[in-house]
Scaffold this motif. Sequence first.
Motif, PDB file in Angstrom:
ATOM      1  N   LYS A   1       4.753  12.686  -4.048  1.00 28.65           N
ATOM      2  CA  LYS A   1       5.049  11.657  -3.140  1.00 28.65           C
ATOM      3  C   LYS A   1       4.138  11.753  -1.953  1.00 28.65           C
ATOM      4  CE  LYS A   1       8.237  11.438   0.853  1.00 28.65           C
ATOM      5  NZ  LYS A   1       9.509  12.051   1.763  1.00 28.65           N
ATOM      6  N   PHE A   2       3.526  12.528  -1.546  1.00 28.40           N
ATOM      7  CA  PHE A   2       2.412  12.464  -0.720  1.00 28.40           C
ATOM      8  C   PHE A   2       1.173  11.818  -1.178  1.00 28.40           C
ATOM      9  CE2 PHE A   2       5.624  14.385   1.975  1.00 28.40           C
ATOM     10  CZ  PHE A   2       5.447  13.845   3.387  1.00 28.40           C
ATOM     11  N   VAL A   3       0.913  12.171  -2.282  1.00 26.20           N
ATOM     12  CA  VAL A   3      -0.286  11.509  -2.963  1.00 26.20           C
ATOM     13  C   VAL A   3      -0.216  10.063  -3.082  1.00 26.20           C
ATOM     14  CG1 VAL A   3      -1.521  11.212  -5.294  1.00 26.20           C
ATOM     15  CG2 VAL A   3      -0.809  13.559  -4.615  1.00 26.20           C
ATOM     16  N   ALA A   4       1.057   9.510  -3.444  1.00 27.86           N
ATOM     17  CA  ALA A   4       1.258   8.276  -3.282  1.00 27.86           C
ATOM     18  C   ALA A   4       1.213   7.613  -2.015  1.00 27.86           C
ATOM     19  CB  ALA A   4       2.782   7.930  -3.933  1.00 27.86           C
ATOM     20  N   ILE A   5       1.555   8.142  -1.029  1.00 22.63           N
ATOM     21  CA  ILE A   5       1.526   7.549   0.498  1.00 22.63           C
ATOM     22  C   ILE A   5       0.214   7.429   0.883  1.00 22.63           C
ATOM     23  CG2 ILE A   5       2.128   8.352   2.737  1.00 22.63           C
ATOM     24  CD1 ILE A   5       4.570   9.219   1.780  1.00 22.63           C
ATOM     25  N   ALA A   6      -0.749   8.400   0.616  1.00 18.23           N
ATOM     26  CA  ALA A   6      -2.184   8.631   0.889  1.00 18.23           C
ATOM     27  C   ALA A   6      -2.724   7.471   0.081  1.00 18.23           C
ATOM     28  CB  ALA A   6      -2.671   9.922   0.714  1.00 18.23           C
ATOM     29  N   ARG A   7      -2.580   7.390  -0.854  1.00 16.33           N
ATOM     30  CA  ARG A   7      -3.095   6.158  -1.900  1.00 16.33           C
ATOM     31  C   ARG A   7      -2.799   4.852  -1.188  1.00 16.33           C
ATOM     32  NH1 ARG A   7      -2.152   8.618  -7.862  1.00 16.33           N
ATOM     33  NH2 ARG A   7      -4.133   9.929  -7.938  1.00 16.33           N
ATOM     34  N   GLU A   8      -1.583   4.477  -0.919  1.00 16.27           N
ATOM     35  CA  GLU A   8      -1.023   3.162  -0.194  1.00 16.27           C
ATOM     36  C   GLU A   8      -1.934   3.141   1.121  1.00 16.27           C
ATOM     37  OE1 GLU A   8       2.837   0.934   0.770  1.00 16.27           O
ATOM     38  OE2 GLU A   8       3.104   2.671  -0.006  1.00 16.27           O
ATOM     39  N   MET A   9      -1.945   4.338   1.888  1.00 15.41           N
ATOM     40  CA  MET A   9      -2.534   4.171   3.024  1.00 15.41           C
ATOM     41  C   MET A   9      -4.124   3.885   2.898  1.00 15.41           C
ATOM     42  SD  MET A   9      -1.066   7.539   4.985  1.00 15.41           S
ATOM     43  CE  MET A   9      -2.101   7.564   6.581  1.00 15.41           C
ATOM     44  N   SER A  10      -4.741   4.604   1.997  1.00 14.83           N
ATOM     45  CA  SER A  10      -6.385   4.199   1.891  1.00 14.83           C
ATOM     46  C   SER A  10      -6.557   2.794   1.046  1.00 14.83           C
ATOM     47  CB  SER A  10      -6.951   5.349   0.825  1.00 14.83           C
ATOM     48  OG  SER A  10      -6.254   5.258  -0.359  1.00 14.83           O
ATOM     49  N   ASN A  11      -5.639   2.274   0.408  1.00 15.55           N
ATOM     50  CA  ASN A  11      -5.607   0.805  -0.064  1.00 15.55           C
ATOM     51  C   ASN A  11      -5.648  -0.146   1.119  1.00 15.55           C
ATOM     52  OD1 ASN A  11      -5.934   1.595  -2.776  1.00 15.55           O
ATOM     53  ND2 ASN A  11      -3.801   1.478  -3.363  1.00 15.55           N
ATOM     54  N   LEU A  12      -5.078   0.413   2.099  1.00 11.23           N
ATOM     55  CA  LEU A  12      -4.935  -0.694   3.373  1.00 11.23           C
ATOM     56  C   LEU A  12      -5.973  -0.690   4.002  1.00 11.23           C
ATOM     57  CD1 LEU A  12      -0.898  -0.079   4.305  1.00 11.23           C
ATOM     58  CD2 LEU A  12      -2.106  -2.250   3.307  1.00 11.23           C
ATOM     59  N   SER A  13      -6.866   0.487   4.207  1.00 12.03           N
ATOM     60  CA  SER A  13      -7.816   0.716   4.678  1.00 12.03           C
ATOM     61  C   SER A  13      -8.992   1.075   3.939  1.00 12.03           C
ATOM     62  CB  SER A  13      -7.748   1.539   6.065  1.00 12.03           C
ATOM     63  OG  SER A  13      -6.510   1.326   6.845  1.00 12.03           O
ATOM     64  N   PRO A  14      -9.673   0.233   3.315  1.00 14.58           N
ATOM     65  CA  PRO A  14     -10.638   0.710   2.355  1.00 14.58           C
ATOM     66  C   PRO A  14     -11.739   1.785   2.719  1.00 14.58           C
ATOM     67  CG  PRO A  14     -10.697  -1.787   2.674  1.00 14.58           C
ATOM     68  CD  PRO A  14      -9.668  -1.125   3.468  1.00 14.58           C
TER      69      PRO A  14
ATOM     70  N   TRP B   1     -11.103   4.095   4.641  1.00 18.45           N
ATOM     71  CA  TRP B   1     -10.606   5.761   4.515  1.00 18.45           C
ATOM     72  C   TRP B   1     -11.004   6.479   3.010  1.00 18.45           C
ATOM     73  CZ3 TRP B   1      -5.464   5.645   7.183  1.00 18.45           C
ATOM     74  CH2 TRP B   1      -5.471   4.976   8.567  1.00 18.45           C
ATOM     75  N   ARG B   2     -11.248   7.703   3.366  1.00 17.96           N
ATOM     76  CA  ARG B   2     -11.587   8.525   2.113  1.00 17.96           C
ATOM     77  C   ARG B   2     -10.150   9.316   1.669  1.00 17.96           C
ATOM     78  NH1 ARG B   2     -16.480  12.906   1.334  1.00 17.96           N
ATOM     79  NH2 ARG B   2     -15.935  13.554  -0.883  1.00 17.96           N
ATOM     80  N   HIS B   3      -9.992   9.554   0.272  1.00 23.48           N
ATOM     81  CA  HIS B   3      -8.876  10.069   0.072  1.00 23.48           C
ATOM     82  C   HIS B   3      -9.230  10.966  -1.161  1.00 23.48           C
ATOM     83  CE1 HIS B   3      -4.784  10.401  -2.167  1.00 23.48           C
ATOM     84  NE2 HIS B   3      -4.680  11.152  -1.744  1.00 23.48           N
ATOM     85  N   ILE B   4      -8.881  12.211  -1.016  1.00 24.13           N
ATOM     86  CA  ILE B   4      -9.191  13.378  -2.167  1.00 24.13           C
ATOM     87  C   ILE B   4      -7.760  13.953  -2.643  1.00 24.13           C
ATOM     88  CG2 ILE B   4     -10.151  15.540  -2.526  1.00 24.13           C
ATOM     89  CD1 ILE B   4     -12.757  14.796  -1.277  1.00 24.13           C
TER      90      ILE B   4
END
Length: 274
Positions: free
Chosen positions: A228-241, A243-246
């Motif tokens: 669930k939170f992997v998907a949320i973080a991916r959506e967040m990082s897609n909105l703000s390119p 941002w870094r997501h690991i």
Amino acid sequence: MNNLQIPVRGLSIHVKMEGDRHLPAIVFLHGFTGSSATWTEVRNELKGSYRTIAIDLTGHGKTTVPDNAERYSMEEQVEDLEALFEYLKLDSFYLVGYSMGGRIALAYTIHYPNRVKALILESSSPGLLKEHDRMERKTADKLLASKIIDEGIASFVEKWENIPLFESQKSLPAEKRQEVRRERLQQNTIGLANSLLGIGTGSQNSYWEALNSISNPVFLITGELDAKFVAIAREMSNLSPTWRHIVVSGAGHAIHVEKPRLFATMIMEYLMDL
């Protein structure tokens, strides 16, 4: 290590501070049912390189437990943090927030961006975008808050530690699981209930539309087993390119508990790259 009780806006906020003042500062905000103690292993890994400040959020740990749920609102907690940082003369720092603490860290950064040199969010969200979803969650949180009051901390913790979100923690050593349980059992029924009512995901405003306004560096960390939170973080990082997501392999919701050394290493490596 200094354990301080600091008077802020009618509260007494418990803060754990360690490290010389000349070192760059990292502030840590824990999740629901947690406290400053949850960061001990991570902070030990950072010792000597950073000054660390871990805060017991309103109603948690050794911080005041207000009777009024409205005192736990996002707006109130953001202003509490700002007053606390003023008191501590923390002009700039790196801000780390986990889960509930991540939501608060995000809100603080939106309102006071000039203090935050970089924002690190672990298993966090900007809230619920749709009003319908917020109302449903608010109703569920209200029911859970009533159960905490009626049934007590021990009964709540027994159920809470067995929800799917924390399934991966069952593979931790028994001593570590007991440590997490003790931290939860030391909480206050009113504090937990009012946290759900005042700053639960259903009660806070959505910050999805405000993400584009954040110019601070942002690092999102999620556990592979926490879909669930992997998907949320991916959506967040897609909105703000920028941002870094690991995504951390073999970890669940609380990476800093399950893999504290790795979590600290990721923080240090990220900050060194800025």
